[in-house]
Scaffold this active site. Structure first.
Site, PDB file in Angstrom:
ATOM      1  N   GLY A 130       0.701  -0.759   0.010  1.00 11.41           N
ATOM      2  CA  GLY A 130       0.279   0.130   0.253  1.00 11.41           C
ATOM      3  C   GLY A 130       0.818   1.423   0.112  1.00 11.41           C
ATOM      4  O   GLY A 130       1.554   0.920  -0.248  1.00 11.41           O
ATOM      5  N   SER A 131       0.198   2.393   0.484  1.00 11.48           N
ATOM      6  CA  SER A 131       1.000   3.476   0.043  1.00 11.48           C
ATOM      7  C   SER A 131       2.147   3.614   1.197  1.00 11.48           C
ATOM      8  O   SER A 131       2.055   3.069   2.777  1.00 11.48           O
ATOM      9  CB  SER A 131      -0.197   4.994   1.002  1.00 11.48           C
ATOM     10  OG  SER A 131      -1.048   4.793   1.790  1.00 11.48           O
ATOM     11  N   THR A 132       2.579   4.869   1.416  1.00 11.91           N
ATOM     12  CA  THR A 132       3.869   4.613   2.187  1.00 11.91           C
ATOM     13  C   THR A 132       3.394   5.018   3.948  1.00 11.91           C
ATOM     14  O   THR A 132       3.733   4.688   4.366  1.00 11.91           O
ATOM     15  CB  THR A 132       4.899   5.795   1.929  1.00 11.91           C
ATOM     16  OG1 THR A 132       5.439   5.483   0.190  1.00 11.91           O
ATOM     17  CG2 THR A 132       6.472   6.492   2.535  1.00 11.91           C
TER      18      THR A 132
ATOM     19  N   VAL B 258       0.582   4.980   5.047  1.00 12.47           N
ATOM     20  CA  VAL B 258      -0.128   3.536   6.375  1.00 12.47           C
ATOM     21  C   VAL B 258       0.742   2.131   6.223  1.00 12.47           C
ATOM     22  O   VAL B 258       0.645   1.896   6.769  1.00 12.47           O
ATOM     23  CB  VAL B 258      -0.918   2.754   4.897  1.00 12.47           C
ATOM     24  CG1 VAL B 258      -1.799   1.835   6.031  1.00 12.47           C
ATOM     25  CG2 VAL B 258      -1.942   3.682   5.446  1.00 12.47           C
ATOM     26  N   GLY B 259       2.154   2.274   4.926  1.00 15.86           N
ATOM     27  CA  GLY B 259       3.546   1.552   5.797  1.00 15.86           C
ATOM     28  C   GLY B 259       3.792   1.860   7.136  1.00 15.86           C
ATOM     29  O   GLY B 259       4.171   1.426   7.743  1.00 15.86           O
TER      30      GLY B 259
ATOM     31  N   GLU C 180       5.627  -2.973   0.680  1.00 20.05           N
ATOM     32  CA  GLU C 180       5.677  -2.949  -0.947  1.00 20.05           C
ATOM     33  C   GLU C 180       5.107  -1.996  -0.938  1.00 20.05           C
ATOM     34  O   GLU C 180       4.098  -2.131  -0.657  1.00 20.05           O
ATOM     35  CB  GLU C 180       5.284  -4.183  -0.604  1.00 20.05           C
ATOM     36  CG  GLU C 180       5.421  -5.434  -0.999  1.00 20.05           C
ATOM     37  CD  GLU C 180       7.212  -5.397  -2.125  1.00 20.05           C
ATOM     38  OE1 GLU C 180       7.541  -4.906  -2.418  1.00 20.05           O
ATOM     39  OE2 GLU C 180       8.371  -6.441  -1.692  1.00 20.05           O
TER      40      GLU C 180
ATOM     41  N   CYS D 118       1.912   0.745  -8.570  1.00 16.58           N
ATOM     42  CA  CYS D 118       3.120   0.571  -7.935  1.00 16.58           C
ATOM     43  C   CYS D 118       4.303   1.463  -8.345  1.00 16.58           C
ATOM     44  O   CYS D 118       5.092   2.204  -8.320  1.00 16.58           O
ATOM     45  CB  CYS D 118       3.114   0.267  -7.145  1.00 16.58           C
ATOM     46  SG  CYS D 118       3.822  -1.486  -7.335  1.00 16.58           S
TER      47      CYS D 118
END
Length: 525
Positions: A204-206, A208-209, A226, A260
């Site tokens: 997912g997004s940075t 949320v990561g 990822e 991505c």
């Protein structure tokens, strides 16, 4: 299983927390029985997952069409077949992957057996993404199954039709005690992250990561993240413009740019920009004369994403494209020219069919431009000059790179796929997926006896013993594997010779020999 009160009708957040704890407890109990570890069990689950794809192609494509307007060919190639190939690879190689891996020997352990045993972590959490809601959830699942884990599978709630389908169908193909599909929104996913897992795999997004990483850190849980980033494309003046334009536009319009590793922006000289825009405009027309109604072109996943992308077009010079339709969430493939690096379109990953071009003076300025920004997930180079290609590869860092093409490096399962820095942590695909979900346990197996070889390590210490140990432990080139076999056979022969020598020169007393013969030992006479 659905945690969210939106679906369950239960407004009590406490009950959702208890449900999250219960499903993790169930999976942990199953893992502790050892059920998920045997080779035969892993093979059955992989075969079940393969059957899931074989028997549900049309249903999966229909759900992906509803969520993303995803063309059938893209569904089959980028969502289904790519995961099936992961499964086929695992089925063909699993026995080899599971086998102990001998480690190099030193002189000090010549008679021992050092090896690495891949072991499952335990209970893994896999959180999928909405842009490839089948591939990005089930591809890592192949690695988790292969490694012998029990898994909590969390599809993206944004691609709601695929989420619902996976919740209904996957349990029919996988062991219900070892694998659980849990549907949850952001709030309830936070409840899941409060539980202690043995491994977390997030796509997912940075933004949320970072939340996932922080939650994992509280339990010291290892993770794979990822994420993404702005993947640059450098186009050299000597590149084949027609071919370059076709491959960049394909990479950018695949899934309507909601990929991505989609090309995020182009760096080239002003003269190359002019040639490239003309070539890409022709390619876009060749792909489809009416992309808004085309069955070969994806749409944007949500109103929020559509409005965000439309806002990026403001005050930009449009080389071609730019058409939008809010009702169908359609954005035409759009190329922006002479883009200011400080503009909004360059501040974050675009994740849509918009491609900015930034003119640079030469390849050196292009390298500096990439170096001054966060490390991307992918980097693309279009050039004929080997010198230029190697210069860019040496001067930049990225999760992966592709020369004279886009996207295609992700299809090679022998290449680990993952980011670096803000674009990701860890990698997977093929054997790398198996390794990702495995703990590499280091084991040294020493035989009984032969302790006289190691007398120097025991007290009382002496200078001679110290020198002996230094000589044994000093790093040398690893010994050939056959040498320890020769040494053991030679040592066995030496011991046998010594025993015969002693027997010949110092005979065993007759009463002991008679006693040994009564016990069944052969006579030495």
């Amino acid at each position: 299983m659905r945690l969210s009160a939106k679906f369950s009708g239960d407004p009590d957040a406490g009950s959702n927390a208890r449900a999250a704890a219960e499903v993790v407890r169930k999976l942990r109990a199953a893992f502790q029985t050892g059920k998920s570890k045997p080779y035969e069990f892993r093979i059955r689950q992989l075969e079940g997952l393969l059957r899931f794809f074989d028997e549900n192609v049309d249903i999966l494509c229909a759900a992906l069409w509803k969520d993303l307007h995803k063309p059938r060919q893209e569904c089959i190639v980028t969502e289904i077949e790519i995961v099936k190939n992961e499964i086929r690879s695992a089925l063909a190689s699993l026995k080899k992957w599971m086998a102990p891996r001998p480690a190099e020997k030193s002189l000090a352990i010549m008679t021992d057996y050092p090896f690495i045993q891949h072991e499952p972590y335990g209970v893994a959490l896999i959180i999928g993404a909405w842009n490839y809601p089948v591939n990005l959830l089930l591809s890592p699942l192949v690695g988790a199954i292969s490694a012998g884990n029990c898994v909590l599978i969390k599809p993206s709630e944004v691609s709601e039709n695929v989420e619902r389908l996976l919740e209904q169908l996957l349990p029919q193909y996988l062991d219900k005690n070892c694998f659980e599909v849990v549907c949850a929104g952001p709030e309830d996913t936070s409840l899941l992250l409060k539980e202690q897992f043995d491994y977390i795999f997030f796509t997912g997004s940075t933004t949320v990561g970072k939340i996932v990483y922080e939650a994992a850190a509280k339990h010291l849980t290892p993770v794979t993240l990822e994420m993404g980033g702005k993947s640059p494309v450098y186009v050299d003046a000597d590149a084949d413009m027609a071919l370059t334009a076709k491959r960049i536009m394909w990479g950018k319009t695949l899934n309507a740019g909601q990929t991505c590793i989609a090309p995020d922006y182009v760096l080239c000289t002003a003269d190359t920009q002019r040639q490239l825009v003309e070539a890409m405009k022709k390619v876009s027309h060749d792909f489809s004369t009416d992309q808004q109604d085309s069955k070969d072109y994806c749409h944007i996943v949500s109103d929020r994403q559509f409005n965000r992308l439309k806002g990026l077009l403001k005050d930009q010079t449009i080389g071609f494209g730019g058409q939008t339709d809010a009702e169908t969430r359609y954005i035409a493939p759009t190329v922006l020219t002479n883009v200011d690096p400080a503009s909004d379109v360059m501040k974050a990953e675009i994740f849509g069919p918009i491609l900015p071009i930034i003119p640079v003076a030469d390849v050196d300025q292009a390298i500096r431009f990439v170096q001054q920004r966060e490390k991307p997930l992918a980097l693309y180079i279009f050039a004929k000059s080997k010198k230029v290609i190697e210069k860019i590869l040496r001067g930049t860092t990225s999760g992966g790179a592709c020369v004279n093409d886009t996207i295609m490096h992700v299809t090679v399962d022998s290449l680990p796929f993952g980011g670096v820095g803000p674009s990701g942590l860890g990698a997977y695909h093929g054997f790398s997926s198996f390794e990702t979900f495995s703990h590499k346990r280091s084991i040294l197996w020493k035989p009984h006896g032969l302790d006289f070889l190691y007398y120097s390590r025991y007290p009382p210490y002496s200078e001679g013993k110290t020198k002996g140990l230094i000589a044994l432990l000093k790093y040398r080139r690893p010994l050939p594997s056959w040498l320890s076999t020769v040494f053991i056979f030679g040592l066995g022969g030496l011991v046998g010779y010594a025993a015969r020598f002693l027997n010949n020169h110092f005979p065993i007393p007759a009463f002991l020999q008679q006693h040994a013969e009564r016990l069944g030992f052969p006579s030495s006479r």
